[in-house]
Write a protein that holds these residues in place. Structure first.
Motif, PDB file in Angstrom:
ATOM      1  N   SER A  24       3.942   0.723   6.179  1.00 53.31           N
ATOM      2  CA  SER A  24       2.861   0.043   5.045  1.00 53.31           C
ATOM      3  C   SER A  24       2.271  -0.966   5.409  1.00 53.31           C
ATOM      4  O   SER A  24       2.296  -1.419   6.374  1.00 53.31           O
ATOM      5  N   LYS A  25       1.136  -1.381   4.413  1.00 52.24           N
ATOM      6  CA  LYS A  25       0.493  -2.528   4.423  1.00 52.24           C
ATOM      7  C   LYS A  25       0.680  -3.428   3.643  1.00 52.24           C
ATOM      8  O   LYS A  25       0.828  -3.070   2.332  1.00 52.24           O
ATOM      9  N   ARG A  49      -3.769  -7.834   3.973  1.00 49.56           N
ATOM     10  CA  ARG A  49      -2.596  -7.239   4.298  1.00 49.56           C
ATOM     11  C   ARG A  49      -2.286  -6.994   5.656  1.00 49.56           C
ATOM     12  O   ARG A  49      -3.388  -6.797   6.440  1.00 49.56           O
ATOM     13  N   GLY A  98       0.805  -1.213   0.008  1.00 49.37           N
ATOM     14  CA  GLY A  98       0.123   0.078   0.116  1.00 49.37           C
ATOM     15  C   GLY A  98       0.891   1.280   0.028  1.00 49.37           C
ATOM     16  O   GLY A  98       2.101   1.208  -0.174  1.00 49.37           O
ATOM     17  N   ASP A  99       0.241   2.516   0.167  1.00 46.05           N
ATOM     18  CA  ASP A  99       1.135   3.634   0.035  1.00 46.05           C
ATOM     19  C   ASP A  99       1.968   3.531   1.485  1.00 46.05           C
ATOM     20  O   ASP A  99       1.849   2.995   2.444  1.00 46.05           O
ATOM     21  N   GLY A 126       1.749   3.078  -3.319  1.00 49.48           N
ATOM     22  CA  GLY A 126       2.065   1.758  -3.484  1.00 49.48           C
ATOM     23  C   GLY A 126       2.378   1.107  -4.738  1.00 49.48           C
ATOM     24  O   GLY A 126       2.225   1.705  -5.744  1.00 49.48           O
TER      25      GLY A 126
END
Length: 290
Positions: free
Chosen positions: A209-210, A222, A145-146, A165
């Motif tokens: 992040s994830k 995630r 992700g982001d 991401g």
């Protein structure tokens, strides 16, 4: 002649029943109890016939609430043990087939473009960085992700930034470039004086992040991941040399003027710190970090 002994007569001798207080015999008259059989002298009446009473079934024992609770706990424990056993088998098979490996990260370059501390102890900064991510798995991809980046200099937060991401394919090396900045962030006066007095600063960065993994069409949920990088220093980058002013050239015979940039020195990344600092990866599941 001698005396002859005579036995008792075979006929029973009637015995008069005792009279009650009112002069009537027991059992005579209506409503009284039946009269017992007469007693014969010298004869013992037979004992009454024994008739056993039927045995009543034992009362049923009711299970208490505590007993039901113990049974439920026992079954729940057995189910949980079975699930853990099956999960361990599944993880073992998964590891043997795919042999998963965590991705690795390294800060390959960092440029402290600006770090200003005003008289009012407000920090303004700009940081340009490059992080290299490597995926050593052959069949597993990662979906990020982001990514949020937080930089600190000498233990003080000096800039935050974010990177979009991306999907990290199997066996791929991805270079992540981004920037972080801070605008008039007030700090402690002692910290501000420390930042003013130093030319080189001990830098560190946290990337949050994830991340989930993908195998074919399967996509996992995630999880929160934090990448910690530290142990390198960076100094304030020198200001890039200004490019020369354009020279106006009149092209003859046409009277049209065109602006031509004759020489333009390529601006190098002055002050960039080239490094290959390894980072630590931590995976957070609920309240536990690994």
């Amino acid at each position: 002649m001698g005396d002859r002994a005579y036995g008792p007569s075979s006929k029973p001798v009637p015995v008069a029943a005792p009279r009650s207080a009112n002069g009537s015999a027991n059992g005579s008259g209506g409503g009284g109890q039946p009269r017992p059989p007469p007693m014969v002298p010298g004869r013992v009446p037979p004992p009454p016939m024994y008739r056993p009473k039927p045995m009543a079934p034992p009362p049923r024992r009711r299970r208490s609430g505590r007993g039901w609770c113990c049974v439920c706990c026992l079954w729940l424990t057995l189910v949980l043990v079975g699930l853990v056993f099956l999960a361990a088998i599944a993880l073992g098979v998964f590891y043997v087939i795919y042999h998963p490996q965590l991705p690795t990260f390294a800060v390959t370059s960092l440029r402290l473009a600006a770090l200003n501390v005003s008289d009012s102890d407000a920090v303004s900064s700009r940081i340009e960085f490059t992080v290299t991510a490597r995926n050593a798995n052959e069949k597993m991809a990662f979906a990020y992700g982001d990514i949020a980046a937080a930089f600190s200099a000498d233990g003080t937060d000096v800039g935050d930034g974010s990177v979009p991401g991306f999907v990290h394919p199997p066996g791929n090396t991805t270079v992540i470039k981004g920037s972080a900045s801070a605008a008039d962030v007030t700090v402690d006066p002692l910290v501000a004086e420390k930042l003013r007095s130093k030319k080189n600063h001990a830098m560190s960065v946290e990337l949050d992040s994830k991340v989930g993994f993908q195998i074919g069409r399967f996509k996992s949920k995630r999880l929160n991941v934090r990448v910690l990088c530290g142990g390198f220093t960076a100094g304030l980058a020198k200001a890039a040399a200004p490019s020369p002013a354009p020279i106006i050239v009149a092209a003859a015979p046409a009277p049209v003027r065109s602006k031509v940039r004759l020489s333009s020195s390529s601006s190098s990344s002055g002050g960039a710190t080239t490094t290959d600092v390894k980072c630590k990866l931590r995976v957070k599941i609920w309240i536990w970090s690994f």
